[in-house]
Design a protein around this motif. Sequence first.
Motif, PDB file in Angstrom:
ATOM      1  N   GLU A  67       0.867  -1.178   0.000  1.00  0.00           N
ATOM      2  CA  GLU A  67       0.000   0.000   0.000  1.00  0.00           C
ATOM      3  C   GLU A  67       0.904   1.227   0.000  1.00  0.00           C
ATOM      4  O   GLU A  67       1.756   1.359   0.871  1.00  0.00           O
ATOM      5  N   VAL A 106       0.873   5.348  -0.042  1.00  0.00           N
ATOM      6  CA  VAL A 106       0.122   6.602   0.059  1.00  0.00           C
ATOM      7  C   VAL A 106       1.084   7.734  -0.273  1.00  0.00           C
ATOM      8  O   VAL A 106       2.218   7.722   0.179  1.00  0.00           O
ATOM      9  N   TYR A 107       0.643   8.672  -1.109  1.00  0.00           N
ATOM     10  CA  TYR A 107       1.509   9.802  -1.404  1.00  0.00           C
ATOM     11  C   TYR A 107       0.719  11.097  -1.451  1.00  0.00           C
ATOM     12  O   TYR A 107      -0.487  11.111  -1.702  1.00  0.00           O
ATOM     13  N   TYR A 159      -4.124  13.646  -1.367  1.00  0.00           N
ATOM     14  CA  TYR A 159      -3.706  12.306  -0.976  1.00  0.00           C
ATOM     15  C   TYR A 159      -4.231  11.274  -1.968  1.00  0.00           C
ATOM     16  O   TYR A 159      -5.375  11.358  -2.404  1.00  0.00           O
ATOM     17  N   CYS A 181      -4.004   6.841  -2.517  1.00  0.00           N
ATOM     18  CA  CYS A 181      -3.565   5.589  -1.937  1.00  0.00           C
ATOM     19  C   CYS A 181      -3.609   4.507  -3.004  1.00  0.00           C
ATOM     20  O   CYS A 181      -4.662   4.286  -3.620  1.00  0.00           O
ATOM     21  N   PHE A 222       5.717  10.419   0.529  1.00  0.00           N
ATOM     22  CA  PHE A 222       5.091   9.128   0.242  1.00  0.00           C
ATOM     23  C   PHE A 222       5.493   8.106   1.284  1.00  0.00           C
ATOM     24  O   PHE A 222       6.498   8.267   1.985  1.00  0.00           O
ATOM     25  N   LEU A 223       4.675   7.053   1.411  1.00  0.00           N
ATOM     26  CA  LEU A 223       4.936   5.986   2.381  1.00  0.00           C
ATOM     27  C   LEU A 223       4.399   4.677   1.824  1.00  0.00           C
ATOM     28  O   LEU A 223       3.258   4.607   1.362  1.00  0.00           O
ATOM     29  N   LYS A 274      -4.212   5.388   7.821  1.00  0.00           N
ATOM     30  CA  LYS A 274      -4.777   6.382   6.896  1.00  0.00           C
ATOM     31  C   LYS A 274      -5.868   7.203   7.559  1.00  0.00           C
ATOM     32  O   LYS A 274      -6.219   8.275   7.086  1.00  0.00           O
ATOM     33  N   ILE A 282       4.202  10.461   9.630  1.00  0.00           N
ATOM     34  CA  ILE A 282       5.027  10.654   8.432  1.00  0.00           C
ATOM     35  C   ILE A 282       4.185  11.288   7.334  1.00  0.00           C
ATOM     36  O   ILE A 282       4.638  12.170   6.607  1.00  0.00           O
ATOM     37  N   LEU A 283       2.929  10.867   7.219  1.00  0.00           N
ATOM     38  CA  LEU A 283       2.059  11.366   6.164  1.00  0.00           C
ATOM     39  C   LEU A 283       1.330  12.648   6.557  1.00  0.00           C
ATOM     40  O   LEU A 283       0.352  13.029   5.911  1.00  0.00           O
TER      41      LEU A 283
END
Lengths: 134, 95
Positions: A5, A7-8, A60, A62, A88-89, B38, B78-79
């Motif tokens: 997954e 997310v950025y 965002y 995902c 991003f992660l 999230k 982090i996000l």
Amino acid sequence: MREYETVYIIHPELAAQQVSDFNERLGTTIAKNGGRLFVARDMGKRSLAYPIQKQTKGTYTCLDYAGDGTVVSEIERLLRFDEQVLRFLTVVKNEKVDVEARAQEVIARGEDKPLTASVEPVVAVSDTHEKEAV
Amino acid sequence: MMKRFKDKDKKPSKKNRLPAKKKTCRFCADKKLTIDFKEGRLLQPFLTERGRIIPRRISGNCAYHQHVINVSVKQARILALLPFTATQAGWLSVA
């Protein structure tokens, strides 16, 4: 294959069209490297908890996909080189994934729906927490 | 027994305090609850007003779920879904 997954956060001033173009590019990259994109979920424009690159908002997205390590490194390379990406992660969601079964499940559970910031907390705040903790 | 409530302003000494009510892990009690980095907002009950993680002795989470919360909060930070520090103001309106 593993399920990942990513997310950025994209620059808030980028037009919606450019964002979806970028998402598409990532989607084709996944397919090219032998991965399978389950869902590219739009999480919408949100305000950031702290400024990143002087921006207080961000768009965002995902990505939920299956693949091996090469897919991840390719995706992360693209994200790193794009100046419009603020952050991003990538996390591993499942060590082993049955691609077809998971693709069905994503649709069945409605995980492909856009995720918005308006979700209410499922967990109620226990009144004793705050007092004791402070 | 009466002695304990005699002076209302005074906190009862440790000896006289009633035993704390046993807290149960809400994630073990309700298997349907999920933890997702999230959803920064869903993690808020496990943070103080200053954005610090509440220890499991207070939140009542079991070791396993506290660990999951811990990791999720850090990923959310982090996000930029949650703040790292309290000086990063205005975060309560974020999530």
